[in-house]
Design a protein around this motif. Structure first.
Motif, mmCIF file in Angstrom:
data_model
loop_
_atom_site.group_PDB
_atom_site.id
_atom_site.type_symbol
_atom_site.label_atom_id
_atom_site.label_comp_id
_atom_site.label_asym_id
_atom_site.label_seq_id
_atom_site.Cartn_x
_atom_site.Cartn_y
_atom_site.Cartn_z
ATOM 1 N N PRO A 106 48.172 44.279 47.099
ATOM 2 C CA PRO A 106 48.083 42.861 46.768
ATOM 3 C C PRO A 106 47.772 42.675 45.292
ATOM 4 O O PRO A 106 47.294 43.602 44.625
ATOM 5 C CB PRO A 106 46.928 42.343 47.633
ATOM 6 C CG PRO A 106 46.333 43.508 48.296
ATOM 7 C CD PRO A 106 47.092 44.725 47.977
ATOM 8 N N VAL A 107 48.050 41.494 44.780
ATOM 9 C CA VAL A 107 47.848 41.239 43.350
ATOM 10 C C VAL A 107 46.389 41.472 42.958
ATOM 11 O O VAL A 107 46.088 41.928 41.854
ATOM 12 C CB VAL A 107 48.284 39.794 43.018
ATOM 13 C CG1 VAL A 107 47.874 39.432 41.601
ATOM 14 C CG2 VAL A 107 49.791 39.682 43.145
ATOM 15 N N SER A 108 45.459 41.214 43.921
ATOM 16 C CA SER A 108 44.038 41.388 43.603
ATOM 17 C C SER A 108 43.751 42.824 43.185
ATOM 18 O O SER A 108 42.897 43.071 42.326
ATOM 19 C CB SER A 108 43.194 41.007 44.818
ATOM 20 O OG SER A 108 43.542 41.830 45.915
ATOM 21 N N ALA A 109 44.484 43.787 43.773
ATOM 22 C CA ALA A 109 44.268 45.186 43.406
ATOM 23 C C ALA A 109 44.658 45.430 41.958
ATOM 24 O O ALA A 109 44.056 46.249 41.261
ATOM 25 C CB ALA A 109 45.069 46.098 44.331
ATOM 26 N N TRP A 110 45.684 44.703 41.508
ATOM 27 C CA TRP A 110 46.139 44.849 40.119
ATOM 28 C C TRP A 110 45.051 44.367 39.157
ATOM 29 O O TRP A 110 44.688 45.036 38.195
ATOM 30 C CB TRP A 110 47.430 44.040 39.934
ATOM 31 C CG TRP A 110 48.012 44.118 38.566
ATOM 32 C CD1 TRP A 110 47.876 43.205 37.573
ATOM 33 C CD2 TRP A 110 48.810 45.169 38.046
ATOM 34 N NE1 TRP A 110 48.552 43.610 36.457
ATOM 35 C CE2 TRP A 110 49.139 44.828 36.719
ATOM 36 C CE3 TRP A 110 49.290 46.370 38.562
ATOM 37 C CZ2 TRP A 110 49.921 45.632 35.906
ATOM 38 C CZ3 TRP A 110 50.073 47.172 37.758
ATOM 39 C CH2 TRP A 110 50.379 46.805 36.444
ATOM 40 N N HIS A 111 44.503 43.181 39.496
ATOM 41 C CA HIS A 111 43.418 42.665 38.666
ATOM 42 C C HIS A 111 42.209 43.585 38.749
ATOM 43 O O HIS A 111 41.509 43.802 37.756
ATOM 44 C CB HIS A 111 43.061 41.244 39.111
ATOM 45 C CG HIS A 111 44.172 40.273 38.844
ATOM 46 N ND1 HIS A 111 44.749 40.144 37.608
ATOM 47 C CD2 HIS A 111 44.820 39.407 39.666
ATOM 48 C CE1 HIS A 111 45.706 39.228 37.662
ATOM 49 N NE2 HIS A 111 45.778 38.774 38.904
ATOM 50 N N GLY A 112 41.983 44.132 39.953
ATOM 51 C CA GLY A 112 40.864 45.061 40.130
ATOM 52 C C GLY A 112 41.003 46.275 39.240
ATOM 53 O O GLY A 112 40.038 46.722 38.607
ATOM 54 N N MET A 113 42.232 46.787 39.150
ATOM 55 C CA MET A 113 42.452 47.963 38.316
ATOM 56 C C MET A 113 42.234 47.630 36.841
ATOM 57 O O MET A 113 41.658 48.406 36.093
ATOM 58 C CB MET A 113 43.859 48.505 38.520
ATOM 59 C CG MET A 113 44.109 49.788 37.768
ATOM 60 S SD MET A 113 45.802 50.314 37.834
ATOM 61 C CE MET A 113 46.585 49.029 36.897
ATOM 62 N N GLU A 114 42.689 46.423 36.435
ATOM 63 C CA GLU A 114 42.519 46.012 35.050
ATOM 64 C C GLU A 114 41.032 45.951 34.701
ATOM 65 O O GLU A 114 40.585 46.466 33.669
ATOM 66 C CB GLU A 114 43.164 44.630 34.877
ATOM 67 C CG GLU A 114 43.825 44.431 33.542
ATOM 68 C CD GLU A 114 44.461 43.052 33.486
ATOM 69 O OE1 GLU A 114 45.481 42.868 34.166
ATOM 70 O OE2 GLU A 114 43.934 42.179 32.785
#
Lengths: 307, 429
Positions: B394-402
């Protein structure tokens, strides 16, 4: 609905080209697909009733082909269980379970009219001569894939499993000897003429003469190799069932005929190219849609779209 | 229990996990062992190192590593057709996983094939069309399979690489923006079309190989439609592999699972298998060989094992409820993968009686080499998933990685990157 000239043309082409290609490639006649027959096929005729099992032919074959001594059985020479990388020609004994007669049998390459090994070989390392019909192996082309061993119904091509530079070993009718005007080694030494060499047509009529002269002497009164798998250049007469002496019932159709639909589908590469053209035209349209959706997605989420 | 609806939207690298784990070291050790053993095989020849013989001239390197594992690695082909040709846009999120499984499976299969051939130095002829025997199914495989792996499959796998290079190699950025991205954008549809045409050709040719086996291949398998059945089997095996890989990856790296997408994959797979099974039965009936299925010998047993392994889980998964429960989906998927692999393996092995009484059993070295190249493929996948945005999240994982990167790796200096539209690798414009 109005059609522009371009649309009409496209619609006609998109329907006609596939149909025309399929009509050109698929319904080929089997006669047209059959490989060209060798002009003057040579052959061997082996008669089980004449063979005395002396194995002179086995030793002569090894000598003429400069094969190392086969000592796979301890203390004996040229006594392998089967054809192998040191043995292009072998005499076996069929031992029946009951009181029925036993029989010797000679095995070597059958030199099929339409050989499965030649059809299988990806780089024409195994090839059939247009003139005398000999199936020979060319070392500079062979990649050692061993598909010939899978394809051959007679289990003839053998592979040098223990070598760093392995070769395919099979009977090639002693071609160097033929070129010098001699017979193959095995037929030249046979003391009883159980195996003889000559043009295939002559051998076939001679075999039929033998059957006529002695009806019911030979199994089913027929010559093995006349029609088997489209015909072979090595012919057999046997007083015991052919299957018993290791000659399989392969049917009259050439083995490569199993690939006839492959041949038609890949003819001129037309159908694969057509399929590619269809896939590409669908892809082109979907690619435009997909890019538009990616842009919309980016506007919504602010994240760079991924492919 | 509270259900959280997860929607896979984009590839996110597996982050905040150690790159080198004991499992990864084990995979690499197996791979290294197989490379050493392969060198020994080249030096000693095939005879002393393998169980192959003149009757069973093909061993597991061809029959398993190539014929079975490239079938299993057909996800890029079969999921891709659904995503791009039939335009199932929700499947785009799993495409990166699919093309990567294909890439590692094909390369490990091709390497095993290279170890298997006895005279590899003559293989250069593959570049010289006038030396080809165009009607040999093996030629078709030998040309088509490396071509597929090296051109379309490679290009399908470049976008995640380019994405990473953009951030890690600033000096490379102008080249990416000026040349790589426009090149991919303009050639992509034609390359992708090739990525579906080529597997259709060589996966069917793998089946055509055994047509020359004639009656030595048991009647339940030997059929004029063997090429079609083989490419069809590659189709559903690709789905089975993608589902299995996604679930194992999500479970082992504790990533959220999008059961809806997995369910879509499972439903397509079920219908592929059911139609395939009906076709296979009709073919056997039409050839008048149905009696062989009820002969109750080892062949009919094998046939029913295959059929049940494929059909039962497929029917089970027709109910949406079963597809949505991860444990049920995973178990059914596993059975299907085993059944499909068995089908791809049998015509060359269990159902191939080269000569009555003859046997083939792989030697230890042979099995180790085969397993080692599979391990290398898995290791490559694991490493790629940790470095590249492959696995869907999910997109939240992308923000989480950032966020994670800013906190744990201030040295990456994410702030200095220009995130404005114009300067990012953008395949959409």
């Amino acid at each position: 609905m109005e059609l522009t000239r371009r649309e009409a043309l496209r619609s006609v082409v998109s329907k006609c080209v596939p149909v025309a290609t399929a009509a050109l490639c698929l319904p080929a006649t089997e006669a047209a697909e059959a490989p060209s027959q060798p002009k003057a096929p040579v052959g061997m005729l082996y008669d089980t009733t004449l063979c005395i099992g002396c194995k002179a032919c086995v030793v002569a074959c090894a000598e003429a082909n400069e094969l190392p001594r086969d000592v796979s059985l301890d203390g004996l020479h040229q006594a392998p269980e089967d054809l192998n990388a040191f043995t292009k020609n072998i005499i076996k004994l069929y031992k029946p379970h009951e009181q029925s007669p036993d029989s010797f049998v000679k095995q070597q390459c059958m030199h099929c009219i339409d050989p499965a090994c030649v059809a299988a070989c990806p780089f024409k390392a195994l090839w059939k001569d247009d003139g005398n019909g000999i199936v020979a192996w060319e070392p500079s082309r062979c990649i050692g894939c061993r598909y010939c061993e899978i394809a051959c119904a007679y289990h003839v091509p053998k592979f040098e499993w223990d070598m760093i530079n392995p070769k395919i070993v099979k009977c090639e009718f002693c071609e160097p000897r033929l070129n010098k005007g001699y017979q193959p080694a095995c037929t030249s030494v046979c003391p009883t003429h159980a195996v003889i060499f000559g043009p295939r047509q002559d051998l076939l009529s001679q075999a039929k003469e033998r059957i006529e002269q002695a009806p019911d002497k030979y199994f089913e009164n027929r010559v093995y190799g006349e029609h088997e798998a489209g015909g072979t250049q090595v012919l057999y007469l046997s007083h015991v069932p052919f299957e018993d002496i290791g000659l399989p019932d392969v049917g009259p159709a050439p083995i490569p005929a199993a690939l006839k639909w492959q041949k038609r589908i890949y003819k001129f590469l037309a159908l694969p190219l057509l399929m590619y053209a269809m896939l590409a035209s669908i892809m082109k349209k979907n690619w435009i849609d997909h890019r538009r959706e990616m842009r919309e997605e980016e506007e919504r989420t602010g994240l760079r779209p991924q492919l | 229990m509270k259900h959280i609806i997860v929607r896979w939207q984009r590839g996110v690298p597996v982050y905040a996990v150690p790159k080198i784990t004991p499992f990864f070291v084990f995979l690499c050790a197996m791979g290294a062992l197989s490379i050493v053993l392969s060198a020994y095989r080249e030096w000693a020849g095939l005879g002393p190192t393998t169980g192959m013989n003149d009757i069973y001239a093909w061993g597991i390197w061809k029959t398993f590593n190539t014929m079975v594992l490239t079938g299993l690695g057909s996800g890029g082909f079969s999921v891709g057709i659904a995503a791009w040709i039939f335009y199932r846009r929700d499947l785009h999120s799993v495409m990166r996983t699919a093309v990567l499984t294909s890439f590692v499976a094909y390369f490990s299969g091709l390497v095993a094939l290279g170890v298997d051939v006895g005279r590899p130095w003559n293989f250069y002829q593959v570049l010289m069309p006038w030396t080809w025997n165009a009607h040999s199914p093996l030629l078709e495989v030998a040309v088509c399979m490396p071509l597929y792996a090296c051109v379309p499959l490679f290009l399908e796998n470049t976008p995640p690489l380019i994405e990473r290079w953009y951030y890690t190699w600033p000096w490379f950025r102008p080249f990416i923006m000026k040349h790589l991205v426009p090149a991919i954008r303009s050639t992509y549809p034609y390359v992708i079309a090739l990525a579906y045409a080529l597997p259709m050709m060589h996966q069917s040719s793998l089946g055509a190989l055994m047509l020359l086996g004639g009656s030595r291949v048991h009647v339940l398998w030997q059929s004029p439609f063997l090429p079609l059945l083989y490419v069809w089997a590659a189709g559903f095996l690709g789905y089975a592999c993608v589902i299995g890989v996604l679930m194992v990856a999500c479970l082992s790296w504790k990533r959220p699972m999008d059961m809806r997408i997995l369910g879509v994959l499972a439903r397509i797979m079920s219908w592929l298998i059911l139609t395939w099974s009906v076709f296979r039965f009709v073919d056997i009936l039409a050839r008048g060989q149905i009696g062989a299925a009820f002969a109750f010998d080892r062949f009919s047993l094998l046939f029913w094992i295959e059929t049940l392994l494929l059909v039962c889980p497929s029917v089970f998964m027709l109910w949406g409820g079963n597809r949505r429960i991860p444990s049920r989906l995973f178990q059914a998927d596993l059975l299907i993968a085993v059944g499909g692999m068995l089908y791809r393996y049998d015509p060359t092995s269990f159902a191939f009686t080269a000569r009555p009484g003859a046997v083939y059993f792989p030697s230890a070295i042979e099995a180790l080499i085969a397993a080692g190249y599979v391990c290398l493929a898995i290791a490559a996948f694991v490493l790629a998933a940790k470095y590249l945005p492959i696995l869907p999240a999910p997109v939240s994982a992308w923000h989480g990685m950032e966020h994670y990167a800013r906190v744990v790796h201030p040295d990456w200096k994410l702030e200095t990157h220009d995130f404005s539209h114009q300067n990012r690798p953008h395949f959409a414009n």
